[in-house]
Scaffold this motif. Sequence first.
Motif, mmCIF file in Angstrom:
data_model
loop_
_atom_site.group_PDB
_atom_site.id
_atom_site.type_symbol
_atom_site.label_atom_id
_atom_site.label_comp_id
_atom_site.label_asym_id
_atom_site.label_seq_id
_atom_site.Cartn_x
_atom_site.Cartn_y
_atom_site.Cartn_z
ATOM 1 N N LEU A 7 111.171 65.998 37.148
ATOM 2 C CA LEU A 7 112.098 64.997 36.605
ATOM 3 C C LEU A 7 113.493 65.580 36.389
ATOM 4 O O LEU A 7 114.495 64.900 36.630
ATOM 5 C CB LEU A 7 111.561 64.457 35.279
ATOM 6 N N THR A 8 113.552 66.833 35.952
ATOM 7 C CA THR A 8 114.861 67.451 35.747
ATOM 8 C C THR A 8 115.622 67.546 37.066
ATOM 9 O O THR A 8 116.834 67.282 37.121
ATOM 10 C CB THR A 8 114.723 68.860 35.137
ATOM 11 N N GLY A 9 114.908 67.906 38.131
ATOM 12 C CA GLY A 9 115.546 67.949 39.446
ATOM 13 C C GLY A 9 116.058 66.590 39.864
ATOM 14 O O GLY A 9 117.154 66.456 40.418
ATOM 15 N N ALA A 10 115.264 65.547 39.576
ATOM 16 C CA ALA A 10 115.681 64.182 39.926
ATOM 17 C C ALA A 10 116.893 63.749 39.098
ATOM 18 O O ALA A 10 117.828 63.125 39.623
ATOM 19 C CB ALA A 10 114.516 63.224 39.703
ATOM 20 N N VAL A 11 116.886 64.086 37.818
ATOM 21 C CA VAL A 11 118.023 63.740 36.962
ATOM 22 C C VAL A 11 119.270 64.481 37.422
ATOM 23 O O VAL A 11 120.382 63.935 37.384
ATOM 24 C CB VAL A 11 117.712 64.077 35.490
ATOM 25 N N ARG A 12 119.106 65.701 37.871
ATOM 26 C CA ARG A 12 120.250 66.477 38.362
ATOM 27 C C ARG A 12 120.908 65.781 39.558
ATOM 28 O O ARG A 12 122.134 65.674 39.641
ATOM 29 C CB ARG A 12 119.809 67.892 38.740
ATOM 30 N N ARG A 13 120.080 65.295 40.492
ATOM 31 C CA ARG A 13 120.627 64.577 41.646
ATOM 32 C C ARG A 13 121.334 63.300 41.198
ATOM 33 O O ARG A 13 122.414 62.953 41.701
ATOM 34 C CB ARG A 13 119.506 64.256 42.643
ATOM 35 N N TYR A 14 120.726 62.595 40.238
ATOM 36 C CA TYR A 14 121.339 61.379 39.697
ATOM 37 C C TYR A 14 122.685 61.697 39.048
ATOM 38 O O TYR A 14 123.678 60.981 39.258
ATOM 39 C CB TYR A 14 120.397 60.738 38.684
ATOM 40 N N ALA A 15 122.713 62.754 38.244
ATOM 41 C CA ALA A 15 123.945 63.131 37.544
ATOM 42 C C ALA A 15 125.055 63.485 38.527
ATOM 43 O O ALA A 15 126.226 63.147 38.311
ATOM 44 C CB ALA A 15 123.672 64.309 36.607
ATOM 45 N N LEU A 16 124.705 64.137 39.612
ATOM 46 C CA LEU A 16 125.705 64.508 40.619
ATOM 47 C C LEU A 16 126.269 63.277 41.312
ATOM 48 O O LEU A 16 127.475 63.200 41.584
ATOM 49 C CB LEU A 16 125.094 65.475 41.639
ATOM 50 N N THR A 17 125.402 62.303 41.599
ATOM 51 C CA THR A 17 125.878 61.101 42.283
ATOM 52 C C THR A 17 126.696 60.200 41.351
ATOM 53 O O THR A 17 127.574 59.475 41.808
ATOM 54 C CB THR A 17 124.697 60.290 42.843
ATOM 55 N N ARG A 18 126.402 60.259 40.050
ATOM 56 C CA ARG A 18 127.111 59.414 39.081
ATOM 57 C C ARG A 18 128.244 60.160 38.374
ATOM 58 O O ARG A 18 128.835 59.636 37.439
ATOM 59 C CB ARG A 18 126.131 58.879 38.037
ATOM 60 N N SER A 19 128.530 61.369 38.837
ATOM 61 C CA SER A 19 129.608 62.193 38.264
ATOM 62 C C SER A 19 129.419 62.447 36.766
ATOM 63 O O SER A 19 130.381 62.474 35.994
ATOM 64 C CB SER A 19 130.977 61.547 38.515
#
Length: 338
Positions: free
Chosen positions: A17-29
């Motif tokens: 989940l942390t990896g998934a949140v990291r990708r989300y955070a990068l796409t949402r700045s």
Amino acid sequence: MALWLSLWVVAGASLVLTGAVRRYALTRSMIDLPTARSSHSIPTPRGGGVAIVFSFLCALLVFGFWGLVDWALIAALLGAGSVSAILGFLDDQGYVAVRWRLLGHFFGAFWVLLVFKGLPPLIMFGMLFDFGWFGHVLALFYLVWMLNLYNFMDRIDGIAGVEAITVCFGALIVYLVMGAEDLIWSPLLLAMSVLGFLYWNFPSARIFMGDTGSGFLGIVFGVLSLQAAWRDPNMLWIWSILLGVFIVDSTFTLMRRFLLGARLYEAHCNHAYQIASRLSGKHSVVTISVLMINIFWLLPVALCVAFLGLDGFVGVIIAYTPLLLVAIKLNAGKLSVV
């Protein structure tokens, strides 16, 4: 065996989940950009605490249905933890005014006190004190302070995660020594939830837990300490000892800045641990030092309270004295920036 394997499932879920949140955070700045008051120098995504919150609360519900976690505790953690996490996530994405955050924090703390019926009697210098309604007010501010102090202390790589894991396992050992085996599952689940996140946060942070995770951890520790105190009045002091590094640094720094006329919610980088990280040149040195202090100083003092009959309040004084001296030595809370 399946029960213990499920703990690793919790850690694995948090890791993924942390990896998934990291990708989300990068796409949402959702990026923490370094400033003059930051302890990091590289733009880093934030919000990884979502993984801790989700994996822990889901695991807590499962263990509740298995009859291993008390439902009153689950109700307290779901209510206060969800409020803290939602406010933190909103703040990680933008900015939530301090007054609204504090209102939410007090609402969550009030919910906990409704579930637990306030603050239990406490033992001080061998005497039992029932503070009545004033104790409930103290408990309200205690929970709000626990939430916020953990947020203040989450500013270098790995420190909040390492603190959470070592405190949880310290509590586990104390529970076993005191014959409170039924209380071990909540800190165990929390430790495993944080462990999965820590892979992404230490020794070099690829994502920060943000206010989502740090505030959540603070309120969870507050709730767990109150639950334990209803079982044994000394347990509130024991939890306070185990959390000594964070409590002393944040409280001393806040009080000193208040006395010097600073705005209490103004961002700064003058906690003792931040000053120490600049002096050492590495976040990992300070984080590992916190781990060592927790294992070789605070846990033994806590065990003296639990096993050898040391008065809990006296144990707090003994545990905090060298930590306070370090904070003073490092000039924590000064208004000038190094």
